[in-house]
Design a protein around this motif. Structure first.
Motif, PDB file in Angstrom:
ATOM      1  N   ILE A 109     -31.982 -18.786 -41.904  1.00 19.62           N
ATOM      2  CA  ILE A 109     -33.060 -19.779 -41.884  1.00 19.62           C
ATOM      3  C   ILE A 109     -32.463 -21.080 -42.399  1.00 19.62           C
ATOM      4  O   ILE A 109     -31.807 -21.113 -43.438  1.00 19.62           O
ATOM      5  N   GLY A 110     -32.670 -22.142 -41.637  1.00 23.70           N
ATOM      6  CA  GLY A 110     -32.213 -23.461 -42.071  1.00 23.70           C
ATOM      7  C   GLY A 110     -33.408 -24.370 -42.205  1.00 23.70           C
ATOM      8  O   GLY A 110     -34.306 -24.363 -41.355  1.00 23.70           O
ATOM      9  N   ASN A 111     -33.439 -25.125 -43.289  1.00 24.66           N
ATOM     10  CA  ASN A 111     -34.531 -26.056 -43.524  1.00 24.66           C
ATOM     11  C   ASN A 111     -33.923 -27.404 -43.880  1.00 24.66           C
ATOM     12  O   ASN A 111     -32.938 -27.469 -44.623  1.00 24.66           O
ATOM     13  N   ASP A 112     -34.478 -28.476 -43.360  1.00 27.66           N
ATOM     14  CA  ASP A 112     -34.034 -29.809 -43.778  1.00 27.66           C
ATOM     15  C   ASP A 112     -35.163 -30.780 -43.469  1.00 27.66           C
ATOM     16  O   ASP A 112     -35.944 -30.563 -42.535  1.00 27.66           O
ATOM     17  N   PHE A 113     -35.261 -31.831 -44.271  1.00 28.47           N
ATOM     18  CA  PHE A 113     -36.326 -32.798 -44.022  1.00 28.47           C
ATOM     19  C   PHE A 113     -35.985 -33.715 -42.856  1.00 28.47           C
ATOM     20  O   PHE A 113     -36.858 -34.311 -42.233  1.00 28.47           O
ATOM     21  N   ASN A 114     -34.692 -33.842 -42.589  1.00 29.15           N
ATOM     22  CA  ASN A 114     -34.229 -34.785 -41.570  1.00 29.15           C
ATOM     23  C   ASN A 114     -34.360 -34.130 -40.180  1.00 29.15           C
ATOM     24  O   ASN A 114     -33.693 -33.144 -39.902  1.00 29.15           O
ATOM     25  N   PRO A 115     -35.219 -34.705 -39.302  1.00 25.54           N
ATOM     26  CA  PRO A 115     -35.403 -34.066 -37.989  1.00 25.54           C
ATOM     27  C   PRO A 115     -34.123 -34.068 -37.151  1.00 25.54           C
ATOM     28  O   PRO A 115     -33.936 -33.198 -36.305  1.00 25.54           O
ATOM     29  N   LEU A 116     -33.236 -35.023 -37.411  1.00 29.47           N
ATOM     30  CA  LEU A 116     -31.962 -35.010 -36.672  1.00 29.47           C
ATOM     31  C   LEU A 116     -31.116 -33.823 -37.125  1.00 29.47           C
ATOM     32  O   LEU A 116     -30.474 -33.157 -36.309  1.00 29.47           O
ATOM     33  N   ALA A 117     -31.147 -33.547 -38.435  1.00 28.60           N
ATOM     34  CA  ALA A 117     -30.397 -32.405 -38.969  1.00 28.60           C
ATOM     35  C   ALA A 117     -30.891 -31.104 -38.337  1.00 28.60           C
ATOM     36  O   ALA A 117     -30.097 -30.260 -37.912  1.00 28.60           O
ATOM     37  N   THR A 118     -32.208 -30.956 -38.233  1.00 22.10           N
ATOM     38  CA  THR A 118     -32.730 -29.685 -37.693  1.00 22.10           C
ATOM     39  C   THR A 118     -32.450 -29.579 -36.195  1.00 22.10           C
ATOM     40  O   THR A 118     -32.188 -28.494 -35.682  1.00 22.10           O
ATOM     41  N   LEU A 119     -32.483 -30.721 -35.504  1.00 20.28           N
ATOM     42  CA  LEU A 119     -32.158 -30.689 -34.072  1.00 20.28           C
ATOM     43  C   LEU A 119     -30.698 -30.237 -33.884  1.00 20.28           C
ATOM     44  O   LEU A 119     -30.414 -29.331 -33.092  1.00 20.28           O
ATOM     45  N   ILE A 120     -29.778 -30.845 -34.622  1.00 26.00           N
ATOM     46  CA  ILE A 120     -28.354 -30.488 -34.478  1.00 26.00           C
ATOM     47  C   ILE A 120     -28.166 -29.009 -34.846  1.00 26.00           C
ATOM     48  O   ILE A 120     -27.481 -28.261 -34.152  1.00 26.00           O
ATOM     49  N   SER A 121     -28.798 -28.591 -35.950  1.00 26.29           N
ATOM     50  CA  SER A 121     -28.652 -27.198 -36.399  1.00 26.29           C
ATOM     51  C   SER A 121     -29.132 -26.217 -35.337  1.00 26.29           C
ATOM     52  O   SER A 121     -28.495 -25.201 -35.076  1.00 26.29           O
ATOM     53  N   LYS A 122     -30.270 -26.553 -34.740  1.00 25.26           N
ATOM     54  CA  LYS A 122     -30.818 -25.645 -33.708  1.00 25.26           C
ATOM     55  C   LYS A 122     -29.849 -25.542 -32.536  1.00 25.26           C
ATOM     56  O   LYS A 122     -29.528 -24.444 -32.062  1.00 25.26           O
ATOM     57  N   VAL A 123     -29.360 -26.687 -32.079  1.00 24.37           N
ATOM     58  CA  VAL A 123     -28.512 -26.689 -30.875  1.00 24.37           C
ATOM     59  C   VAL A 123     -27.183 -25.982 -31.132  1.00 24.37           C
ATOM     60  O   VAL A 123     -26.658 -25.281 -30.269  1.00 24.37           O
TER      61      VAL A 123
END
Ligand SMILES: C[S@@+](CC[C@H](N)C(=O)[O-])C[C@H]1O[C@@H](n2cnc3c(N)ncnc32)[C@H](O)[C@@H]1O
Length: 473
Positions: A109-123
């Motif tokens: 599970i990855g959590n971050d407030f930065n939507p760019l961080a979560t987008l990169i993590s997902k991809v």
């Protein structure tokens, strides 16, 4: 699972002959160790990981400031979890912990407030079927024709940009081309290829990052196409390695109030921001503008930012300590009893004074159900770009290891407890500065009076703790 491990091992050796994580290291940490044995093994590790290759597979997709080297989460994942366990990184940044979990058959599970961080993590952790790659390639082929045809509409496009700031750094040709790519991506979204859309957005964002770094002379469409090609190659390579049973869940949220069940996580590996080191929203402003992400919200909620409390920087420290204490309480809540939490953090500097964040985390531990096991020191390889050393005058970092020994009796939103705990730390800090001022002087020396003034400023910061530690908004 042996095959996963064997393939990743092969890969490490292929990537770089000098890679210091050798067969022996991998085989030792992959052994079936009791927790105590695993903890004892930590002593034997050279945490500098000097000369290792840190950029392989999807780790290469997108720059991200202050990321940690994959060998750190890799080591903890191998030593303290087994397949299908759940690994959490509550401030996951560009997903280093998640990629390592994914490569080694762990759920994460990855959590971050930065939507760019979560987008990169997902991809970075989402495999894409070959047919879908053919689909985006067709789209790009079609788009290339429009790049020429749409050229005359650039002025109109600039008028429609989400924020006029963009037109200040890129020239009109570049803006026109970026807009054409964006339109193509929106078509993909409309056609419900969601994973391909996110994949394309990361390639797009990486293109913008290259433009910001290299200037207007770049060939936009070829940079984008090359990013797509190399990301495709790496994901196809990963598809051969990973176990398909494990899941990766990425969420955009606040580490101070995690939306994760109590006692559900087997290992936490994370690297929080440092006080006064970096404003993530500023670093990512242009990418986020083009991706139409809200960086205003990130600015408000990010931990460690320094765009406020300009008159008294020590207020940043109380705010940071409170944010980190809340985050640690949340880590304790979601972690299963007896499990390990590893926090990687560096020293930073405030008004000529050294801030040893790891010592504060260690002091917080026992009041919130953690036992501090050990702290390891590591030198940061300064030749690597975008490590913390380049950002916040940070030369070394610490890996702080806790074990959950009980549930925290206090909750992360107990403002009175947080204020008291932070006050205690700030008072100790003031005493240290009174006895030994100027512990972090670099460059021009401040006057004695200037340093003495710091004690007074810390006292003012102590007076405003109650209001400074409140979560905004
Ligand atoms: C040092 S970086 C983590 C880098 C990560 N280990 C990696 O390898 O990419 C710290 C992260 O904390 C995130 N962060 C800051 N404030 C946060 C908050 N309130 N909740 C969750 N994440 C936050 C930042 O967006 C940033 O991505």
């Amino acid at each position: 699972m042996n095959t996963t491990y064997a393939s990743s091992q092969q890969l490490y050796l292929d990537v770089n002959d000098e890679f210091s994580i050798n067969d022996e290291y991998i085989s030792i940490i992959s052994g079936n160790h009791s927790k105590m044995e695993a903890l004892n093994l930590l002593d034997k590790i050279d945490w500098d990981f000097g000369g290792v290759t840190t950029q392989y597979l999807s780790h290469k997709f997108h720059s991200y400031p202050a990321r940690f080297i994959p060998q750190i989460p890799f080591t903890f994942i191998k030593l303290f979890t087994k397949e299908n366990d759940v690994v959490l990184d509550p401030m996951c940044g560009c997903g280093t912990t998640l990629v390592e979990s994914f490569l080694n058959g762990r759920n994460s599970i990855g959590n971050d407030f930065n939507p760019l961080a979560t987008l990169i993590s997902k991809v970075k952790t989402t495999l894409i079927p070959e047919a879908d790659f053919r689909y985006i390639e067709k789209k790009i082929f079609k788009m290339k024709k429009y790049l020429d045809l749409d050229y005359g509409r650039i002025e109109e496009r600039i008028d429609n940009l989400p924020n006029r700031n963009i037109s200040k750094i890129f020239n009109k040709t570049i803006i026109g081309k970026l807009e054409t790519i964006k339109e193509m991506l929106l078509e993909i979204k409309d056609e419900n290829y969601n994973d391909v859309y996110d994949f394309g957005r990361v390639a797009f964002s990486a293109t913008i990052w290259s433009l910001v770094e290299n200037g207007n002379g770049m060939d936009v469409e070829n940079t984008f196409i090359k990013k797509v090609q190399f990301m495709k190659k790496e994901l196809l390579e990963m598809a051969k390695i990973v176990s398909r049973q494990s899941y990766t869940k990425v969420m955009q949220g606040d580490a101070r109030k995690l939306e994760i069940d109590d006692d559900s996580v087997d290992l936490i590996v994370t690297s929080p921001p440092y006080v006064n080191a970096l404003d993530y929203y500023r670093t990512h402003m242009y990418n986020m503008l083009w991706l139409e992400m809200d960086f205003g919200l990130l600015k408000k909620h990010e931990i460690g930012g320094h765009s406020h409390f300009i008159m008294n920087r020590f207020r940043l420290l109380s705010e940071y300590l409170a944010d980190m204490l809340r985050s640690m309480i949340e880590m304790n809540r979601v972690l299963k009893n007896g499990k390990i939490c590893a926090i990687v953090v560096g020293n930073s500097s405030l008004e000529y004074e050294l801030i040893e964040s790891h010592k504060y985390f260690e002091s917080f531990a026992k009041d919130i159900g953690f036992e501090h096991f050990k702290t390891f020191f590591r030198n940061i390889d300064k030749s690597r770009k975008y490590t913390s050393a380049n950002i916040g005058q940070i030369d070394d970092e610490f890996i702080v290891i806790f074990q959950k020994v009980s549930d925290s009796k206090v909750s992360a939103n107990d403002d009175d407890f947080i204020a008291q705990a932070v006050k205690k730390q700030m008072e100790t800090f003031r005493e240290q500065i009174r006895k030994n001022p100027g512990t972090s002087i670099r460059g021009k020396k401040p006057t004695k009076a200037r340093l003495l003034n710091n004690v007074e400023r810390i006292s003012f910061a102590i007076d405003t703790i109650q209001q400074d530690i409140k979560i905004k908004g």
